[in-house]
Design a protein around this motif. Structure first.
Motif, PDB file in Angstrom:
ATOM      1  N   GLY A 141       5.717 -12.984   5.134  1.00 14.59           N
ATOM      2  CA  GLY A 141       5.252 -13.402   6.400  1.00 14.59           C
ATOM      3  C   GLY A 141       3.788 -13.025   6.435  1.00 14.59           C
ATOM      4  O   GLY A 141       2.867 -13.817   5.604  1.00 14.59           O
ATOM      5  N   ALA A 142       3.810 -12.085   6.959  1.00 11.13           N
ATOM      6  CA  ALA A 142       2.244 -11.398   6.968  1.00 11.13           C
ATOM      7  C   ALA A 142       2.129 -10.443   5.803  1.00 11.13           C
ATOM      8  O   ALA A 142       3.127 -10.130   5.174  1.00 11.13           O
ATOM      9  N   PRO A 143       0.996 -10.255   5.230  1.00 10.31           N
ATOM     10  CA  PRO A 143       0.881  -9.571   4.017  1.00 10.31           C
ATOM     11  C   PRO A 143       1.708  -8.291   3.853  1.00 10.31           C
ATOM     12  O   PRO A 143       1.692  -7.399   4.828  1.00 10.31           O
ATOM     13  N   GLY A 144       2.658  -8.179   2.974  1.00 13.61           N
ATOM     14  CA  GLY A 144       3.599  -7.032   2.823  1.00 13.61           C
ATOM     15  C   GLY A 144       4.621  -6.904   3.731  1.00 13.61           C
ATOM     16  O   GLY A 144       5.590  -5.983   3.612  1.00 13.61           O
ATOM     17  N   ILE A 145       4.883  -7.767   4.548  1.00  8.01           N
ATOM     18  CA  ILE A 145       6.273  -7.727   5.474  1.00  8.01           C
ATOM     19  C   ILE A 145       7.106  -9.274   5.640  1.00  8.01           C
ATOM     20  O   ILE A 145       6.243 -10.312   5.151  1.00  8.01           O
TER      21      ILE A 145
END
Length: 167
Positions: free
Chosen positions: A62-66
């Motif tokens: 989703g968001a970077p790293g998440i």
């Protein structure tokens, strides 16, 4: 056990603790081994509930790293689907409420657990949680599933249940 549940699928399928439960369908987005875009979730019976370990990867970003919230919700919904083997009912999701308490990181193992909280006739109320390696609960979920007859799934569903019966 509900008489609409196909013979050979349900509590007998999930008879022993720590045994992997069968996927819902070959191409299931949550657990299907034949779905190249799926999560390939594998769950085990744990007493009257189910548990699974899962690692979200770069397909689920989703968001970077998440992990994307929808990817997390898919895994939780599928975990509830595995719980139906223990409950011994065919049912479908009516409502799914997911609370994200902390970021779900990519590449990190999470422990996912679900259990039946209550039953009211056709209504199955279920709870789940996702914990990180330190035991921190990062996601909680509540669901309402409604029991259905095998006819609800049409011919393709009948073929899937026939395949499960032959295992």
């Amino acid at each position: 056990m509900n008489d609409t549940y196909p013979s050979g699928v349900g509590p007998a399928t999930a008879a022993k603790d720590d045994e992997f439960l069968p996927p819902h369908a070959q191409d299931c987005l949550g657990c299907g081994p034949g779905n190249p875009h799926g999560h390939h979730l594998q769950a085990r019976r744990s007493g009257e509930g189910v548990d699974a370990q899962h690692v979200f990867d770069k397909r689920h970003v989703g968001a970077p790293g998440i992990a994307h919230g929808g990817a997390v919700a898919t895994v939780v919904d599928d975990l509830f689907g595995f719980l139906l083997y223990v409950v011994g009912e065919l049912a479908v999701t009516r409502n799914l409420n997911v609370e994200y308490l902390a970021p779900v990181r990519l590449g990190v193992p999470y422990q996912c657990q679900a259990e039946l909280a209550q039953r009211e006739r056709r209504k199955l109320f279920m709870n789940a949680r996702v914990k990180d390696q330190g035991g921190l609960v990062v996601v909680t979920a509540r669901a309402l599933f409604l029991t259905v007859d095998v006819a609800h799934f049409g011919d393709e569903g009948a073929a899937t249940f026939d395949m499960l019966r032959r295992r």
